[in-house]
Write a protein that holds these residues in place. Structure first.
Motif, PDB file in Angstrom:
ATOM      1  N   UNK A 125      11.893  17.427  -6.572  1.00 53.39           N
ATOM      2  CA  UNK A 125      10.173  16.592  -6.937  1.00 53.39           C
ATOM      3  C   UNK A 125      10.350  16.155  -5.673  1.00 53.39           C
ATOM      4  N   UNK A 126       8.789  15.645  -6.428  1.00 53.66           N
ATOM      5  CA  UNK A 126       7.961  14.974  -5.021  1.00 53.66           C
ATOM      6  C   UNK A 126       7.549  13.360  -5.025  1.00 53.66           C
ATOM      7  N   UNK A 127       8.048  12.756  -3.999  1.00 50.59           N
ATOM      8  CA  UNK A 127       7.446  10.838  -3.997  1.00 50.59           C
ATOM      9  C   UNK A 127       7.039  10.716  -2.935  1.00 50.59           C
ATOM     10  N   UNK A 128       5.744   9.781  -2.868  1.00 48.28           N
ATOM     11  CA  UNK A 128       5.436   9.520  -2.130  1.00 48.28           C
ATOM     12  C   UNK A 128       6.471   8.454  -1.660  1.00 48.28           C
ATOM     13  N   UNK A 129       6.547   8.382  -0.424  1.00 44.16           N
ATOM     14  CA  UNK A 129       7.539   7.476   0.398  1.00 44.16           C
ATOM     15  C   UNK A 129       7.216   6.170   0.952  1.00 44.16           C
ATOM     16  N   UNK A 130       6.020   6.436   1.662  1.00 48.02           N
ATOM     17  CA  UNK A 130       5.340   5.501   1.944  1.00 48.02           C
ATOM     18  C   UNK A 130       3.845   5.847   1.746  1.00 48.02           C
TER      19      UNK A 130
ATOM     20  N   UNK B 107      -3.326  -1.083   0.795  1.00 49.02           N
ATOM     21  CA  UNK B 107      -2.559  -2.352   0.305  1.00 49.02           C
ATOM     22  C   UNK B 107      -1.637  -3.018  -1.178  1.00 49.02           C
ATOM     23  N   UNK B 108      -2.008  -2.183  -2.379  1.00 47.12           N
ATOM     24  CA  UNK B 108      -1.507  -1.526  -2.994  1.00 47.12           C
ATOM     25  C   UNK B 108       0.160  -1.504  -3.632  1.00 47.12           C
ATOM     26  N   UNK B 109       0.064  -0.471  -2.708  1.00 48.17           N
ATOM     27  CA  UNK B 109       1.500  -0.178  -2.559  1.00 48.17           C
ATOM     28  C   UNK B 109       1.759   1.310  -4.526  1.00 48.17           C
ATOM     29  N   UNK B 110       0.962   1.341  -5.139  1.00 49.56           N
ATOM     30  CA  UNK B 110       1.077   1.794  -6.332  1.00 49.56           C
ATOM     31  C   UNK B 110       1.798   3.297  -6.588  1.00 49.56           C
ATOM     32  N   UNK B 111       1.387   3.637  -5.893  1.00 48.64           N
ATOM     33  CA  UNK B 111       1.683   5.220  -5.533  1.00 48.64           C
ATOM     34  C   UNK B 111       2.958   5.485  -4.905  1.00 48.64           C
TER      35      UNK B 111
ATOM     36  N   UNK C 223      -7.050   3.776  -3.499  1.00 45.97           N
ATOM     37  CA  UNK C 223      -7.528   3.511  -2.377  1.00 45.97           C
ATOM     38  C   UNK C 223      -7.584   4.731  -1.118  1.00 45.97           C
ATOM     39  N   UNK C 224      -7.448   5.453  -0.830  1.00 51.72           N
ATOM     40  CA  UNK C 224      -6.717   6.461  -0.028  1.00 51.72           C
ATOM     41  C   UNK C 224      -7.134   8.008  -0.575  1.00 51.72           C
ATOM     42  N   UNK C 225      -7.739   8.012  -1.778  1.00 48.41           N
ATOM     43  CA  UNK C 225      -8.881   9.314  -2.542  1.00 48.41           C
ATOM     44  C   UNK C 225      -7.168  10.282  -2.514  1.00 48.41           C
ATOM     45  N   UNK C 226      -6.280  10.122  -2.635  1.00 43.18           N
ATOM     46  CA  UNK C 226      -4.848  10.597  -2.618  1.00 43.18           C
ATOM     47  C   UNK C 226      -4.756  11.593  -3.947  1.00 43.18           C
ATOM     48  N   UNK C 227      -4.763  12.824  -4.607  1.00 40.02           N
ATOM     49  CA  UNK C 227      -4.224  12.502  -5.764  1.00 40.02           C
ATOM     50  C   UNK C 227      -3.024  14.131  -5.309  1.00 40.02           C
ATOM     51  N   UNK C 228      -1.450  14.213  -6.360  1.00 40.53           N
ATOM     52  CA  UNK C 228      -0.740  14.748  -5.616  1.00 40.53           C
ATOM     53  C   UNK C 228      -0.693  15.462  -7.114  1.00 40.53           C
ATOM     54  N   UNK C 229      -0.337  16.298  -7.374  1.00 40.92           N
ATOM     55  CA  UNK C 229      -0.385  16.915  -8.500  1.00 40.92           C
ATOM     56  C   UNK C 229       0.602  18.707  -8.657  1.00 40.92           C
ATOM     57  N   UNK C 230       1.693  18.518 -10.182  1.00 43.51           N
ATOM     58  CA  UNK C 230       2.385  19.866  -9.985  1.00 43.51           C
ATOM     59  C   UNK C 230       1.477  20.732 -10.648  1.00 43.51           C
ATOM     60  N   UNK C 231       1.450  22.065 -10.498  1.00 45.35           N
ATOM     61  CA  UNK C 231       1.409  23.199 -11.299  1.00 45.35           C
ATOM     62  C   UNK C 231       1.618  24.207 -10.910  1.00 45.35           C
TER      63      UNK C 231
ATOM     64  N   UNK D 103       1.227  14.128 -11.838  1.00 47.88           N
ATOM     65  CA  UNK D 103      -0.084  13.651 -11.067  1.00 47.88           C
ATOM     66  C   UNK D 103       1.143  12.615 -10.406  1.00 47.88           C
ATOM     67  N   UNK D 104       0.915  12.126  -9.017  1.00 44.16           N
ATOM     68  CA  UNK D 104       0.724  10.893  -8.074  1.00 44.16           C
ATOM     69  C   UNK D 104      -0.823  10.274  -7.737  1.00 44.16           C
ATOM     70  N   UNK D 105      -1.631   9.351  -8.107  1.00 40.70           N
ATOM     71  CA  UNK D 105      -2.416   9.471  -7.550  1.00 40.70           C
ATOM     72  C   UNK D 105      -2.535   8.115  -6.651  1.00 40.70           C
TER      73      UNK D 105
END
Length: 120
Positions: free
Chosen positions: A70-75, A79-83, A100-108, A95-97
């Motif tokens: 599994x993949x998880x955004x740890x830090x 400012x909002x920390x939603x990811x 604010x940082x314009x980062x997209x994490x997606x499983x393919x 996906x994890x988006x």
């Protein structure tokens, strides 16, 4: 049993073992996580190997952890920390988006989720 019967059995077993070994050697590795920053591909990591990736974004550094498939955004530096509060992802299309940082994490190329939804 004769010697030729034993030889035939050994040959059939050897061919079977070789066939199974060949399938395992060329079997797909499983899903991958594609990391995109500001619309450009940043990294691609396999889900079947534990890893940590530091991702530089507009508001600071995010840390993506891959563990146990599994993949998880740890830090996150945003400012909002939603990811960071998002559940770990593992299935194809998850996906994890971090907006604010314009980062997209997606499983393919991953495993499809077995259950789509539950209705009561």
């Amino acid at each position: 049993m004769k010697k030729k019967d034993i030889l035939l059995i050994l040959v059939v077993l050897a061919v079977g073992v070789f066939t199974i070994a060949s399938f395992r050697a060329f079997q797909e590795e499983g899903g991958q996580v594609v990391v995109t920053v500001a619309g450009e591909e940043y990294a691609t990591l396999p889900l079947n190997k534990d890893a940590r990736l530091e991702i530089e974004g507009k508001y600071g550094t995010n840390i993506l952890a891959i563990k146990d498939g599994t993949a998880k955004m740890e830090e996150a530096g945003c400012p909002d920390q939603i990811c960071v509060y998002h559940k770990a992802i593992q299935y194809n299309g998850d996906t994890i988006i971090c907006l604010p940082n314009q980062i997209i994490i997606q499983v393919v190329d991953g495993e499809d989720q077995k259950l789509d939804s539950v209705a009561q």
